[in-house]
Design a protein around this motif. Structure first.
Motif, PDB file in Angstrom:
ATOM      1  N   UNK A   1      34.188 -69.795  93.724  1.00 57.34           N
ATOM      2  CA  UNK A   1      34.364 -68.513  94.137  1.00 57.34           C
ATOM      3  C   UNK A   1      36.123 -68.114  93.450  1.00 57.34           C
ATOM      4  N   UNK A   2      37.224 -68.456  93.571  1.00 55.15           N
ATOM      5  CA  UNK A   2      38.380 -68.565  93.708  1.00 55.15           C
ATOM      6  C   UNK A   2      38.456 -67.792  92.527  1.00 55.15           C
ATOM      7  N   UNK A   3      37.602 -68.455  91.484  1.00 54.19           N
ATOM      8  CA  UNK A   3      37.963 -67.726  89.772  1.00 54.19           C
ATOM      9  C   UNK A   3      37.518 -66.329  89.887  1.00 54.19           C
ATOM     10  N   UNK A   4      35.987 -66.275  90.209  1.00 57.36           N
ATOM     11  CA  UNK A   4      35.341 -65.128  90.360  1.00 57.36           C
ATOM     12  C   UNK A   4      35.697 -64.014  91.121  1.00 57.36           C
ATOM     13  N   UNK A   5      36.420 -64.285  91.735  1.00 56.23           N
ATOM     14  CA  UNK A   5      36.566 -63.308  93.006  1.00 56.23           C
ATOM     15  C   UNK A   5      38.481 -62.450  92.354  1.00 56.23           C
ATOM     16  N   UNK A   6      38.574 -63.408  91.644  1.00 55.76           N
ATOM     17  CA  UNK A   6      40.122 -63.131  90.778  1.00 55.76           C
ATOM     18  C   UNK A   6      39.315 -62.068  89.831  1.00 55.76           C
ATOM     19  N   UNK A   7      38.622 -62.397  88.661  1.00 54.49           N
ATOM     20  CA  UNK A   7      38.102 -61.637  88.115  1.00 54.49           C
ATOM     21  C   UNK A   7      38.134 -60.557  88.238  1.00 54.49           C
ATOM     22  N   UNK A   8      37.248 -60.076  89.598  1.00 54.12           N
ATOM     23  CA  UNK A   8      36.717 -59.061  90.134  1.00 54.12           C
ATOM     24  C   UNK A   8      37.473 -57.671  90.415  1.00 54.12           C
ATOM     25  N   UNK A   9      38.625 -58.843  91.228  1.00 55.60           N
ATOM     26  CA  UNK A   9      39.844 -57.349  91.052  1.00 55.60           C
ATOM     27  C   UNK A   9      40.787 -57.381  90.261  1.00 55.60           C
TER      28      UNK A   9
ATOM     29  N   UNK B   1      34.447 -51.341  80.841  1.00 53.23           N
ATOM     30  CA  UNK B   1      34.996 -51.348  81.846  1.00 53.23           C
ATOM     31  C   UNK B   1      34.142 -51.263  83.064  1.00 53.23           C
ATOM     32  N   UNK B   2      33.240 -50.859  83.150  1.00 52.35           N
ATOM     33  CA  UNK B   2      31.842 -50.439  84.475  1.00 52.35           C
ATOM     34  C   UNK B   2      31.465 -51.912  83.989  1.00 52.35           C
ATOM     35  N   UNK B   3      30.726 -52.394  83.201  1.00 56.76           N
ATOM     36  CA  UNK B   3      30.158 -53.223  82.653  1.00 56.76           C
ATOM     37  C   UNK B   3      31.004 -55.035  83.510  1.00 56.76           C
ATOM     38  N   UNK B   4      31.944 -54.883  82.895  1.00 61.72           N
ATOM     39  CA  UNK B   4      33.079 -55.899  83.123  1.00 61.72           C
ATOM     40  C   UNK B   4      33.651 -55.898  84.783  1.00 61.72           C
ATOM     41  N   UNK B   5      33.484 -54.499  85.239  1.00 65.03           N
ATOM     42  CA  UNK B   5      32.670 -55.427  87.179  1.00 65.03           C
ATOM     43  C   UNK B   5      32.041 -55.279  87.608  1.00 65.03           C
ATOM     44  N   UNK B   6      30.973 -54.822  87.187  1.00 68.43           N
ATOM     45  CA  UNK B   6      29.916 -54.986  87.620  1.00 68.43           C
ATOM     46  C   UNK B   6      29.167 -56.309  87.358  1.00 68.43           C
ATOM     47  N   UNK B   7      29.856 -57.605  85.832  1.00 64.46           N
ATOM     48  CA  UNK B   7      29.532 -58.357  85.886  1.00 64.46           C
ATOM     49  C   UNK B   7      30.620 -59.618  86.547  1.00 64.46           C
ATOM     50  N   UNK B   8      31.292 -59.332  87.156  1.00 68.98           N
ATOM     51  CA  UNK B   8      32.483 -60.156  87.885  1.00 68.98           C
ATOM     52  C   UNK B   8      32.176 -59.560  89.101  1.00 68.98           C
TER      53      UNK B   8
END
Length: 236
Positions: A22-30, A76-83
């Motif tokens: 959760x910590x890693x994916x939240x960081x990647x999302x932000x 970037x859109x795909x990255x935001x969606x993926x994270x």
């Protein structure tokens, strides 16, 4: 000491690895959202104007001028969606395992329903997380602090959701490709940090509850009932 060992073994181990995910994916999302906002402010406004000028379908030299920027924007859109999908999956996995750490027989259905049913998902996820907190049997005096943390996280998450799904589509003055700005990024970052704090707090409590010292204390309370109490099955 067998009874104390049985108490520890009754539940599953705290979901420490799921919490780390959760910590890693939240960081990647932000971080991915921050990259999108930076692109929006440095190139997105001009790119939106160029696409509007070309009617959305540039040709020849015009296409060469914008194709690189369009490709970066799409990535970037795909990255935001993926994270975002990864963060959601990691959080749901953690919540399911956290509930089962308190009660091995806890079903997974309520977690899915809490997040997927429209309307219900505006309240139920926070209720489930609070249920997990109560199930850890935390030390006395921590309820107020926990409720403040839980409420702050949930309000910031709802605010982020409202900004992205309601304000941006209705804001006719927004100029750019997505309209995402510092306000949306800041709100999302606050929600992510507070979410991570709730996950960390619950994981910490569950680990403490499974420590050998906690098992000894539980065994001691069961073996030595408080004065004036009558053990079940005995008469005074």
């Amino acid at each position: 000491m067998a009874r104390g060992e049985n108490i520890v073994r009754y539940t599953q181990a705290p979901p420490t690895r799921a919490a780390s995910a959760v910590y890693v994916t939240l960081t990647a999302q932000v971080l991915s959202l921050a990259a999108l906002v930076i692109f929006e402010h440095t190139r997105g406004h001009r790119l939106a104007a160029q696409l509007a000028e070309f009617g959305g379908r540039p040709h020849g030299a015009d296409a060469e001028a914008v194709v690189g920027a369009v490709t970066v924007f799409a990535l970037l859109i795909m990255l935001v969606a993926g994270t975002s999908i990864a963060a959601g999956a990691a959080y749901v996995t953690w919540l399911v395992r956290a509930r089962q750490a308190n009660d091995r027989s806890a079903p997974t259905g309520p977690v899915a329903a809490a997040w997927l049913i429209p309307g219900v998902n505006l309240v139920a996820p926070a209720v489930l997380v609070d249920e997990v907190w109560r199930g850890t049997r935390p030390p006395a005096g921590q309820r107020g602090r926990w409720l403040w943390l839980l409420a702050a996280w949930w309000v910031s998450w709802l605010a982020t959701l409202a900004l992205i799904t309601i304000r941006l589509p209705l804001d006719a003055s927004a100029v750019g490709l997505t309209g995402m700005g510092v306000l949306e990024l800041g709100c999302a970052a606050v929600a992510a940090v507070l979410c991570a704090c709730t996950v960390r707090e619950l994981t910490r409590l569950q680990r403490a509850a499974r420590s050998p010292l906690a098992a000894i204390r539980t065994f001691s309370r069961q073996s030595n009932p408080a004065p004036g109490s009558t053990p079940l099955g005995r008469t005074s």
